[in-house]
Design a protein around this motif. Structure first.
Motif, PDB file in Angstrom:
ATOM      1  N   ARG A 205      -4.826  -1.911  48.581  1.00 40.78           N
ATOM      2  CA  ARG A 205      -4.894  -2.411  47.206  1.00 40.78           C
ATOM      3  C   ARG A 205      -4.579  -3.890  47.085  1.00 40.78           C
ATOM      4  O   ARG A 205      -4.566  -4.434  45.991  1.00 40.78           O
ATOM      5  CB  ARG A 205      -3.956  -1.608  46.316  1.00 40.78           C
ATOM      6  CG  ARG A 205      -4.440  -0.166  46.139  1.00 40.78           C
ATOM      7  CD  ARG A 205      -3.480   0.639  45.353  1.00 40.78           C
ATOM      8  NE  ARG A 205      -2.343   0.892  46.249  1.00 40.78           N
ATOM      9  CZ  ARG A 205      -1.154   1.287  45.861  1.00 40.78           C
ATOM     10  NH1 ARG A 205      -0.908   1.464  44.600  1.00 40.78           N
ATOM     11  NH2 ARG A 205      -0.195   1.495  46.725  1.00 40.78           N
ATOM     12  N   HIS A 206      -4.345  -4.566  48.210  1.00 33.30           N
ATOM     13  CA  HIS A 206      -3.929  -5.962  48.144  1.00 33.30           C
ATOM     14  C   HIS A 206      -4.740  -6.831  49.101  1.00 33.30           C
ATOM     15  O   HIS A 206      -5.047  -6.413  50.215  1.00 33.30           O
ATOM     16  CB  HIS A 206      -2.447  -6.085  48.506  1.00 33.30           C
ATOM     17  CG  HIS A 206      -1.566  -5.244  47.662  1.00 33.30           C
ATOM     18  ND1 HIS A 206      -1.208  -5.595  46.388  1.00 33.30           N
ATOM     19  CD2 HIS A 206      -0.978  -4.051  47.898  1.00 33.30           C
ATOM     20  CE1 HIS A 206      -0.432  -4.653  45.873  1.00 33.30           C
ATOM     21  NE2 HIS A 206      -0.280  -3.698  46.766  1.00 33.30           N
ATOM     22  N   ASP A 207      -5.048  -8.049  48.643  1.00 37.85           N
ATOM     23  CA  ASP A 207      -5.631  -9.047  49.529  1.00 37.85           C
ATOM     24  C   ASP A 207      -4.582  -9.464  50.551  1.00 37.85           C
ATOM     25  O   ASP A 207      -3.373  -9.348  50.301  1.00 37.85           O
ATOM     26  CB  ASP A 207      -6.044 -10.304  48.757  1.00 37.85           C
ATOM     27  CG  ASP A 207      -7.272 -10.105  47.886  1.00 37.85           C
ATOM     28  OD1 ASP A 207      -7.777  -8.968  47.797  1.00 37.85           O
ATOM     29  OD2 ASP A 207      -7.705 -11.096  47.284  1.00 37.85           O
ATOM     30  N   VAL A 208      -5.040  -9.960  51.690  1.00 42.54           N
ATOM     31  CA  VAL A 208      -4.148 -10.512  52.720  1.00 42.54           C
ATOM     32  C   VAL A 208      -4.693 -11.887  53.089  1.00 42.54           C
ATOM     33  O   VAL A 208      -5.897 -12.053  53.270  1.00 42.54           O
ATOM     34  CB  VAL A 208      -4.098  -9.613  53.980  1.00 42.54           C
ATOM     35  CG1 VAL A 208      -3.171 -10.210  55.024  1.00 42.54           C
ATOM     36  CG2 VAL A 208      -3.660  -8.202  53.615  1.00 42.54           C
ATOM     37  N   ARG A 209      -3.800 -12.855  53.188  1.00 41.76           N
ATOM     38  CA  ARG A 209      -4.176 -14.217  53.554  1.00 41.76           C
ATOM     39  C   ARG A 209      -3.587 -14.552  54.917  1.00 41.76           C
ATOM     40  O   ARG A 209      -2.629 -13.935  55.361  1.00 41.76           O
ATOM     41  CB  ARG A 209      -3.638 -15.205  52.518  1.00 41.76           C
ATOM     42  CG  ARG A 209      -4.197 -14.983  51.137  1.00 41.76           C
ATOM     43  CD  ARG A 209      -3.434 -15.721  50.080  1.00 41.76           C
ATOM     44  NE  ARG A 209      -3.514 -17.167  50.262  1.00 41.76           N
ATOM     45  CZ  ARG A 209      -2.819 -18.043  49.555  1.00 41.76           C
ATOM     46  NH1 ARG A 209      -1.982 -17.635  48.626  1.00 41.76           N
ATOM     47  NH2 ARG A 209      -2.952 -19.337  49.772  1.00 41.76           N
ATOM     48  N   LEU A 210      -4.160 -15.566  55.547  1.00 40.47           N
ATOM     49  CA  LEU A 210      -3.577 -16.111  56.770  1.00 40.47           C
ATOM     50  C   LEU A 210      -4.040 -17.540  56.928  1.00 40.47           C
ATOM     51  O   LEU A 210      -4.948 -17.997  56.229  1.00 40.47           O
ATOM     52  CB  LEU A 210      -3.925 -15.270  58.002  1.00 40.47           C
ATOM     53  CG  LEU A 210      -5.386 -15.011  58.341  1.00 40.47           C
ATOM     54  CD1 LEU A 210      -6.036 -16.210  59.017  1.00 40.47           C
ATOM     55  CD2 LEU A 210      -5.493 -13.800  59.234  1.00 40.47           C
ATOM     56  N   GLU A 211      -3.395 -18.250  57.818  1.00 39.61           N
ATOM     57  CA  GLU A 211      -3.742 -19.639  58.067  1.00 39.61           C
ATOM     58  C   GLU A 211      -3.736 -19.905  59.562  1.00 39.61           C
ATOM     59  O   GLU A 211      -3.079 -19.208  60.323  1.00 39.61           O
ATOM     60  CB  GLU A 211      -2.735 -20.577  57.386  1.00 39.61           C
ATOM     61  CG  GLU A 211      -1.330 -20.411  57.915  1.00 39.61           C
ATOM     62  CD  GLU A 211      -0.346 -21.424  57.373  1.00 39.61           C
ATOM     63  OE1 GLU A 211      -0.751 -22.425  56.764  1.00 39.61           O
ATOM     64  OE2 GLU A 211       0.857 -21.211  57.585  1.00 39.61           O
ATOM     65  N   PHE A 212      -4.514 -20.926  59.961  1.00 35.04           N
ATOM     66  CA  PHE A 212      -4.510 -21.370  61.348  1.00 35.04           C
ATOM     67  C   PHE A 212      -4.945 -22.823  61.377  1.00 35.04           C
ATOM     68  O   PHE A 212      -5.473 -23.351  60.396  1.00 35.04           O
ATOM     69  CB  PHE A 212      -5.406 -20.486  62.234  1.00 35.04           C
ATOM     70  CG  PHE A 212      -6.864 -20.558  61.896  1.00 35.04           C
ATOM     71  CD1 PHE A 212      -7.711 -21.424  62.582  1.00 35.04           C
ATOM     72  CD2 PHE A 212      -7.412 -19.769  60.892  1.00 35.04           C
ATOM     73  CE1 PHE A 212      -9.059 -21.492  62.274  1.00 35.04           C
ATOM     74  CE2 PHE A 212      -8.754 -19.828  60.585  1.00 35.04           C
ATOM     75  CZ  PHE A 212      -9.578 -20.698  61.284  1.00 35.04           C
ATOM     76  N   VAL A 213      -4.730 -23.470  62.493  1.00 39.11           N
ATOM     77  CA  VAL A 213      -5.111 -24.871  62.638  1.00 39.11           C
ATOM     78  C   VAL A 213      -6.611 -24.956  62.916  1.00 39.11           C
ATOM     79  O   VAL A 213      -7.127 -24.295  63.818  1.00 39.11           O
ATOM     80  CB  VAL A 213      -4.303 -25.549  63.765  1.00 39.11           C
ATOM     81  CG1 VAL A 213      -4.772 -26.986  63.974  1.00 39.11           C
ATOM     82  CG2 VAL A 213      -2.812 -25.507  63.455  1.00 39.11           C
ATOM     83  N   LYS A 214      -7.283 -25.768  62.115  1.00 34.02           N
ATOM     84  CA  LYS A 214      -8.733 -25.950  62.265  1.00 34.02           C
ATOM     85  C   LYS A 214      -9.054 -26.378  63.695  1.00 34.02           C
ATOM     86  O   LYS A 214      -8.354 -27.194  64.279  1.00 34.02           O
ATOM     87  CB  LYS A 214      -9.236 -27.009  61.286  1.00 34.02           C
ATOM     88  CG  LYS A 214     -10.737 -27.164  61.292  1.00 34.02           C
ATOM     89  CD  LYS A 214     -11.187 -28.119  60.198  1.00 34.02           C
ATOM     90  CE  LYS A 214     -12.707 -28.174  60.151  1.00 34.02           C
ATOM     91  NZ  LYS A 214     -13.160 -28.905  58.958  1.00 34.02           N
ATOM     92  N   GLY A 215     -10.111 -25.814  64.245  1.00 34.34           N
ATOM     93  CA  GLY A 215     -10.515 -26.095  65.613  1.00 34.34           C
ATOM     94  C   GLY A 215     -10.140 -24.978  66.569  1.00 34.34           C
ATOM     95  O   GLY A 215     -10.653 -24.929  67.680  1.00 34.34           O
TER      96      GLY A 215
END
Length: 121
Positions: free
Chosen positions: A72-82
């Protein structure tokens, strides 16, 4: 050393977030840290030892975190471009590009999102 690997940063992560650990016996092979940002679930870190990569450990950690969050929930994440390896892995897990930002250290952060499935009516 990057600021997210200082003793204080790691301690704060362990105290405030949820960390999943993949082990064989007593050997840690990978970790995933799940937290919250702006009211949404965020996968902050996912790491698998180089010698354990390609053995579906990252996938198992990701699936465990996604099951914990629920459908029922979105999940986000991040990483370094490249980091194309990370991007491909995240895309294979259903994440899509959300936006980019400049953290001011000369790198670019890419944010991705995995949307919760639409409710069936």
């Amino acid at each position: 050393m990057n600021s997210w690997w200082t003793e204080e940063a790691v301690r704060q992560t362990v105290e405030e977030d949820l960390t999943f650990v993949a082990c064989v016996g007593e050997k840690v092979l990978g970790t995933l840290t799940l937290g919250e940002f702006e009211g949404e679930a965020v996968i902050w870190k996912i790491y698998v030892l180089p010698e354990a990569q390609g053995k579906r450990i990252g996938l198992a950690l990701m699936n465990t975190a996604l099951q914990h969050v629920g459908d029922r929930h979105d999940v986000r994440l991040e990483f370094v471009k490249g980091n194309e390896h990370a991007q491909g892995f995240y895309e294979s897990a259903g994440f899509t590009f959300d936006f980019e930002e400049d953290p001011g250290d000369g790198s670019t952060t890419v944010w991705m999102r995995r949307k919760a499935p639409a409710p069936v009516s």
